[in-house]
Design a protein around this motif. Structure first.
Motif, short mmCIF file in Angstrom:
data_model
loop_
_atom_site.label_atom_id
_atom_site.label_comp_id
_atom_site.label_asym_id
_atom_site.label_seq_id
_atom_site.Cartn_x
_atom_site.Cartn_y
_atom_site.Cartn_z
N PRO A 182 0.52 -1.25 0.16
CA PRO A 182 0.16 -0.32 -0.04
C PRO A 182 0.94 1.41 0.03
O PRO A 182 0.85 2.41 -0.63
CB PRO A 182 -0.70 -0.40 1.15
N SER A 186 0.91 4.06 -3.25
CA SER A 186 0.77 5.26 -2.92
C SER A 186 1.99 6.46 -3.00
O SER A 186 1.66 7.20 -3.80
CB SER A 186 0.30 6.25 -1.57
N VAL A 247 -9.28 6.83 -4.07
CA VAL A 247 -8.13 7.11 -3.58
C VAL A 247 -8.47 6.61 -2.00
O VAL A 247 -8.37 5.77 -1.12
CB VAL A 247 -6.79 7.73 -3.35
N ASN A 248 -9.27 7.65 -2.15
CA ASN A 248 -10.11 7.32 -0.44
C ASN A 248 -10.82 6.59 -0.56
O ASN A 248 -11.29 5.69 0.86
CB ASN A 248 -11.36 9.30 -0.66
N ASP A 251 -8.80 3.49 0.56
CA ASP A 251 -8.09 3.93 1.80
C ASP A 251 -8.96 3.35 2.95
O ASP A 251 -8.56 2.77 3.70
CB ASP A 251 -7.99 5.48 2.13
N LYS A 252 -10.27 4.12 2.71
CA LYS A 252 -12.13 3.32 3.74
C LYS A 252 -11.69 2.25 3.82
O LYS A 252 -11.98 2.00 4.73
CB LYS A 252 -12.65 4.36 2.99
N LYS A 254 -9.76 -0.25 3.51
CA LYS A 254 -8.60 -0.55 3.26
C LYS A 254 -8.59 -1.11 5.09
O LYS A 254 -8.72 -1.79 5.77
CB LYS A 254 -7.76 -0.01 3.36
N SER A 255 -9.13 0.39 5.49
CA SER A 255 -9.09 0.85 7.15
C SER A 255 -10.20 -0.22 7.93
O SER A 255 -10.70 0.01 8.67
CB SER A 255 -8.76 1.82 7.46
#
Lengths: 260, 350, 268
Positions: A182, A186, A247-248, A251-252, A254-255
């Motif tokens: 990751p 990025s 990307v957002n 990211d969400k 992934k978290s």
């Protein structure tokens, strides 16, 4: 009461930031060649854009440079980040400080210093000089993006893999590398965007014949300004928006997974 | 010690359609060490924060020294809080952290100086006033947080699980410290914890909570000896809880045996919950015991042996200094005073 | 994993393409077109002293205005709910990724004599204002381009503020003004310093913004360097001027705490 004020203020600031750009995009649909008077809806500028050789060539150049530069800088930068984490303290600090130079330097200084280098060694401006320049300012961002992630990498996995029979190289690629992916992705995206977006550095090292998208926009807007520039802006905005949203979401997601 | 300093009246708090505190009524007496005890999510921290002013109840009143303070914001209340992770100001040193409240109150400089050195003495941190916060250990940060709150001479000190982050030995030392400080300064302490041993050690009064409701209020010894229901019995100390039948007053049947007990008023042949503490079971020869069991597991706990013994119907937990090898047959006896009868609660194990 | 040698390609690259070019700036600054050592270039800098002064003033004004408007925005954003926060962040970052020239062009269009603003004024029967090619338009352009760079680091440091610390301050008697001046503001300073660095330095070195929005009337040090290298081909004086700019930049970095690790991390 202050909640309302805060909402209004935020709105006003974003209005200030976006109004000029949105207007630019609005006029990209203008049927006449005016940035001030709207005479009817038309897609002619988008058509003209796709036939503008100068812009298309610059776009191609930009994509090639950005792709090459981001791949190369990601490889060199990731290797550097890992290697540097094993350096002795003072050596590491010294090299990190050098790494900060292209980050903190104003673009114009990075540009002219590279120009002077090329001039001193008689290297003509063109694809190679631009590529070198892009790699040079991309790598530090890659290093700075990956280094903090290294701290979070569980080195116990590396040892566990060797304990189970893997060679150090194997252990690295099977146990450590996946954790870095990751961060590498990025870093790659950041380098790619920086390259696409760069104007000043490219402007100084490009010589006379080689143009990227940003330099061609600069040259065109110095002359009469056709609205195909507006169309270009609209498309670029769309691309950036898509990437940022992607990307957002990534990211969400992934978290959320990590949370599970 | 008998004057009520804080009264929580009919407090009801809901959040996101969930009831956090349900119709809570509690009197806290002046100079008392009160502990709110319960598992995570029982509402103890919310109750504390309601007193501090960081949570507003949907219904009910908070009465401080006879005055309703519902609408008083936190910075105007005469209480001070010790936060779970201390919340020390990272950009200020020890002295400035402690001085914070005094400076807001425009206390004169010399008085601040005097008070800070006094309080540092009380919390055993003499000479630390110039230190930066991040150079301190957990226990030291803890004491700075305490000093910062106490130096303002609050009527009431609220402590939100302050010892949770410390290791065992330090925690035990700090428990004694806190108790000493409380007695020395004569301040009301409202303490929140999920550690029942901590609650029993430090408190004058323990309030056991579950799901936003108070289960029992009482002195530590009373709660330990006479738990009001199965939850309290299970939460405080270790217990054996099983189903039994109250044959009539003073006689109960459980685990296929009849026992004389000291409870009455349950009626005849009523199903009840029976609670016996592990340390209250006497081990004897199998033929001399009211219950016969086989020892399954023995663990050495330092102070005693913990044994799990399986009888016909129940897996008993026994604490004894007598060692019984695994696999041996034992007899168990319980004197009447050590058998606690409670009204049957839904969902108790057999 | 423990390898050190894999960093060598970068070390070599940085040596050739970061250190050497920087040294070359010095070399060119202190030599003439034949390569002989000279102080001539340095003395010629004096001619541009007023340009330097002007650039510093413009950059300072823009930075201060960005700080005021940016801190407010960061503060309000930090108090939004989670999903609103992410939305605002995306909206804030988006313009940063649009080409500098395009952004400036967009602003130029609005400020033109017959641009949207003047047309709106015309509708209200207010005489048109000369908005372009003025100090106002250049400063506005600087703020327009670099405001997000001020907001982001301040927002990050405000976000990192432990809410419990604020509650502790309230618990000890601080009202909202006290909380801001004694707790929030001091703890957000690393972000403020980062923001100042990230705005002041680009503002100082700009040439596109002063060219497009100043129309030749606002001549800044970036324009001087641009002319030296792309028009007059006077690399030596250009290098000398760049050297001075680097000096100013280093002073800014030192003053605003580059040496402090927290601020350094904040820049990224």
């Amino acid at each position: 009461m202050s909640k309302a004020f805060s909402r209004i203020y935020i709105f006003l600031v974003f209005f200030f930031l976006y109004a000029p750009i949105l207007l630019l995009i609005f006029f990209s649909f203008n049927s006449s060649n005016s940035n001030v008077a709207f005479n009817g809806f038309s897609l002619r500028w988008y058509e003209e854009l796709f036939h503008d050789e100068e812009i298309l060539r610059a776009l191609l150049n930009t994509l090639i440079v950005a792709s090459l530069a981001s791949v190369i800088s990601t490889i060199i930068g990731t290797a550097a980040a890992i290697g540097l984490s094993n350096f002795k303290k003072w050596k590491k600090k010294a090299i990190m400080n050098i790494t900060y130079i292209p980050v903190l330097n104003p673009d114009i200084i990075t540009g002219i210093s590279l120009l002077l280098l090329f001039v001193a060694f008689n290297i003509p401006g063109g694809f190679i000089t631009v590529l070198i320049a892009h790699i040079t300012f991309d790598i530090p961002y890659v290093i700075l993006a990956i280094t903090p992630r290294l701290r979070h990498v569980d080195s116990h996995l590396f040892e566990a893999a060797q304990d189970l029979g893997a060679t150090p190289v194997n252990a690295f690629f099977k146990a450590v590398f996946p954790q870095l992916i990751p961060g590498i992705v990025s870093a790659f995206l950041m380098a790619f965007t920086l390259s696409i977006d760069d104007f000043v550095v490219t402007f100084f090292v490009r010589g006379n014949a080689f143009s990227t998208l940003s330099t061609v926009i600069y040259t065109i807007t110095k002359r009469k300004i056709p609205l195909s520039i507006n169309a270009l802006c609209a498309i670029m905005l769309l691309c950036v928006l898509t990437v940022l949203i992607a990307v957002n979401i990534f990211d969400k997601r992934k978290s959320r997974e990590e949370f599970k | 010690m008998d004057k009520v300093i804080i009264r929580l009246q009919n407090i009801h708090i809901e959040f996101d359609d969930e009831t956090i505190i349900e119709n809570l009524n509690l009197d806290i007496k002046d100079k008392e060490f009160v502990t709110l005890l319960g598992p995570s999510g029982c509402g103890k921290t919310t109750t504390l924060r309601t007193i501090a002013g960081f949570v507003t109840p949907d219904r009910g009143d908070i009465i401080f020294d006879g005055v309703r303070i519902n609408d008083l914001p936190p910075h105007k209340r005469q209480v001070n809080t010790i936060f779970q992770k201390y919340a020390l100001f990272p950009h200020l040193n020890v002295y400035d952290n402690i001085a914070f409240g005094l400076r807001i109150n425009k206390t004169p400089k010399e008085e601040i100086n005097k008070k800070i050195h006094e309080i540092l003495d009380i919390v055993n941190l003499k000479g630390y006033h110039k230190r930066s916060v991040d150079s301190l250990s957990g226990g030291q940060q803890q004491r700075v947080a305490i000093a910062r709150a106490l130096v303002n001479n609050p009527r009431v000190l609220l402590l939100d699980e302050p010892l949770g982050a410390l290791d065992l030995k330090l925690r035990k030392d700090m428990q004694i410290e806190l108790k000493r400080i409380q007695k020395q300064m004569g301040i009301t302490f409202v303490y929140v914890t999920h550690d029942q041993e901590e609650a029993l050690t430090m408190s004058d009064t323990v309030v056991v909570m579950k799901n936003g409701l108070i289960q029992q209020i009482g002195k530590p010894k009373d709660i330990y000896d006479e738990p009001a229901n199965a939850f309290v019995a299970d939460f405080i100390g270790e217990s054996n809880i099983l189903s039994g039948t109250m044959i009539r007053d003073f006689l109960v049947n459980f685990d296929d045996a009849e026992f004389v007990c000291v409870d009455k008023g349950f009626g005849e042949n009523t199903p009840v919950d029976v609670v016996v503490r592990p340390e209250d079971i006497a081990i004897c020869d199998p033929d001399k015991g009211a219950i016969k069991a086989v020892v399954k597991i023995v663990t050495f706990k330092g102070v005693h042996y913990e044994m799990i013994a399986q009888s016909k119907n129940y897996s008993w937990k026994i604490h004894s200094t007598q060692y019984q090898p695994e696999g041996s047959q034992i007899g168990m006896n319980i004197i009447p005073e050590y058998i606690h009868i409670m009204k049957k609660e839904a969902g108790t194990a057999n | 994993m423990k390898s050190r040698v894999i960093a060598v390609p970068y070390v070599i690259w940085s040596g050739i393409f970061i250190i050497v070019p920087t040294l070359f700036v010095g070399y060119f600054a202190f030599t003439d077109s034949n390569g002989t050592f000279t102080f001539e270039n340095i003395s010629k800098i004096g001619k541009y002293a007023n340009v330097f002064g002007r650039s510093i003033v413009y950059a300072a004004v823009a930075t201060v205005l960005c700080l005021i408007f940016g801190y407010l925005l960061a503060y309000f954003m930090a108090h939004l709910k989670e999903h609103q926060k992410s939305l605002c962040l995306v909206l804030l970052m988006l313009p940063m990724w649009i080409n500098l020239v395009l952004r400036t062009q967009a602003l130029q269009n609005i400020l033109m004599d017959n641009g949207v603003i003047n047309r709106l004024l015309g509708l209200l029967n207010i005489p048109s204002l000369k908005l372009l090619d003025t100090s106002f338009s250049v400063v506005l352009g600087l703020i327009y381009n670099y405001l997000p760079f001020m907001v982001l680091p301040i927002f990050t440091s405000l976000e990192k503020l432990d809410n419990k610390v604020i509650e502790a301050a309230q618990d000890l008697g601080a009202n909202s003004v006290n909380v801001f001046t004694k707790i929030t503001l001091p703890l957000s300073m690393p972000g403020v310093y980062s923001g100042i660095i990230m705005v002041f330095i680009p503002c100082l070195s700009t040439f596109v913004i002063s060219e497009k929005l100043g129309g030749g009337k606002v001549y800044l040090i970036g324009n001087v360097i641009n002319d030296m290298f792309n028009q007059n081909y006077n690399f030596n004086v250009g290098a000398a001027i760049s050297l001075v700019m680097m000096l100013i930049m280093i002073i800014t970095l030192v003053v605003f705490g580059f040496l402090d690790d927290e601020t350094k991390e904040g820049i990224l």
